[in-house]
Design an enzyme around this catalytic site. Structure first.
Site, PDB file in Angstrom:
ATOM      1  N   GLU A   1       2.879  -5.296   8.999  1.00 17.96           N
ATOM      2  CA  GLU A   1       3.577  -3.866   8.687  1.00 17.96           C
ATOM      3  C   GLU A   1       4.560  -3.310   9.727  1.00 17.96           C
ATOM      4  OE1 GLU A   1       1.599   0.774   8.877  1.00 17.96           O
ATOM      5  OE2 GLU A   1       0.310  -1.073   8.541  1.00 17.96           O
TER       6      GLU A   1
ATOM      7  N   SER B   1      -6.882  -9.083  11.661  1.00 16.72           N
ATOM      8  CA  SER B   1      -6.803  -7.601  10.971  1.00 16.72           C
ATOM      9  C   SER B   1      -6.873  -6.482  12.098  1.00 16.72           C
ATOM     10  CB  SER B   1      -8.098  -7.417  10.201  1.00 16.72           C
ATOM     11  OG  SER B   1      -8.545  -6.157   9.968  1.00 16.72           O
TER      12      SER B   1
ATOM     13  N   ASN C   1      -6.856  -3.194  11.918  1.00 13.53           N
ATOM     14  CA  ASN C   1      -8.143  -2.142  11.860  1.00 13.53           C
ATOM     15  C   ASN C   1      -9.500  -2.520  12.072  1.00 13.53           C
ATOM     16  OD1 ASN C   1      -9.864  -2.007   9.016  1.00 13.53           O
ATOM     17  ND2 ASN C   1      -7.919  -3.166   8.990  1.00 13.53           N
TER      18      ASN C   1
ATOM     19  N   CYS D   1       0.950  -1.029   0.124  1.00  6.18           N
ATOM     20  CA  CYS D   1       0.055   0.051  -0.088  1.00  6.18           C
ATOM     21  C   CYS D   1       1.057   1.270   0.043  1.00  6.18           C
ATOM     22  CB  CYS D   1      -1.038   0.021   1.168  1.00  6.18           C
ATOM     23  SG  CYS D   1      -1.773   1.516   1.403  1.00  6.18           S
TER      24      CYS D   1
END
Length: 311
Positions: A126, A222, A224, A96
């Site tokens: 990440e 996940s 988020n 991203c």
């Protein structure tokens, strides 16, 4: 029963780009096609691609030399990129762009001699990738309490960055502590938490007080999506993070008049629709779309695939 369907929800621009990249690479190169880590943190999406011949790996030695490899949306460290070159892999970079932005900030601050405090969750793909850009310069900060124990050689040369999928409220609390402890701390000119993460959190914050129950579509790994459920619970609303309609427990819906339904940035719309169908069919639910913000963001395909599109 009334369902408030939050908008925006679901796929962000980065996830759309990564999934489009994998679909296109499959068509162009065929299976088996390898992906370093999960393409996005969503069980439904990963299963969908496995069934098409995609192989998700956690170590590059699992990838045959000369094979096609796609880097996931979460980004990778320079060490992984070099390992891919060493194995003569055809690498397609679906990181991203908002994650790439954090990587570039880490490189810039490290070159200038700063100690970088990375606000994020240990072990998240990440975070691992970002820390790999300057491991000697980056210190992970997970909670406000961590700030008190931080030790640096030069307190006038410190900066902070954040994982893109954090809770805005949690990050703000940590940043406030960092600013109190290090008044001269540097920060990127633009917030690192991505627009989609912020927008989905904003929608839950604005709408959850009208609901008796919040259902968040998204997988347990996940970040988020987890934050969306936590946000509702912090406001005293019962909330569940689910992969799909089959996870909904009948007892959750007893006495419930209004349900807020949303989805994390890596959850596909098909799983949202399945939940809405269940609520309509079994509980006579009516669905009201509630839009809190418009989104019109799109990211280009990786350069390795742009020529494929033109062919």
């Amino acid at each position: 029963m009334k369902v408030l369907l939050a908008s925006p929800r679901g796929f962000c621009a980065g996830v759309n780009m990564a999934i489009d990249s994998l679909e296109l690479a499959l068509k162009a190169f065929g299976p088996p096609l390898y992906v370093y880590h999960e393409i996005v943190h969503n069980k439904y999406v990963v299963t969908h691609f496995r069934e098409k011949g995609v192989v998700f790996v956690d170590h590059l030695h699992e990838v045959p030399e000369g094979a096609t490899l796609l880097f996931s949306a979460h980004g990778v460290s320079p060490e992984v990129r070099q390992a891919a070159r060493d194995r003569k892999l055809m690498a397609i970079d679906a990181t991203c762009p908002l994650v790439t932005k954090v990587h570039l900030e880490a490189i810039k601050y490290a070159k200038q001699g700063y100690t970088i405090f990375l606000i994020g969750h240990e072990g998240h793909d990440e975070v691992v990738g970002t820390m790999g850009e300057a491991p000697e310069a980056i210190v992970l900060v997970e909670t406000p309490e961590d700030v008190a124990t931080l030790e640096v050689a030069d307190e006038s040369k410190v900066a902070y960055l954040t994982q893109t999928t954090l809770s805005v409220d949690d990050a703000t609390r940590i940043i406030r502590k960092l600013r109190e402890r290090f008044p001269q701390i540097a920060s990127p000119p633009k917030d690192d938490i991505c627009y989609a993460t912020q927008n989905r959190q904003e929608a839950v914050s604005l709408l959850c007080d009208e609901a008796d129950l919040v259902l968040v579509l998204g997988s347990q790994n996940s970040s988020n999506s987890q934050r969306l459920a936590e946000l509702a619970r912090e406001r005293g609303i019962s909330a569940h993070l689910i992969d799909g309609a089959s996870d909904i427990q009948p007892e959750w819906l007893e006495g419930v008049q209004t349900v807020l339904v949303t989805a994390g940035a890596s959850a596909p719309e098909v799983v949202v629709e399945e939940c809405l169908d269940l609520l309509r069919d079994h509980h006579g639910a009516t669905v009201e779309v509630r839009t809190t913000r418009e989104e019109h963001v799109a990211f280009p395909l990786p350069k390795e695939l742009r020529a494929v599109v033109l062919e």
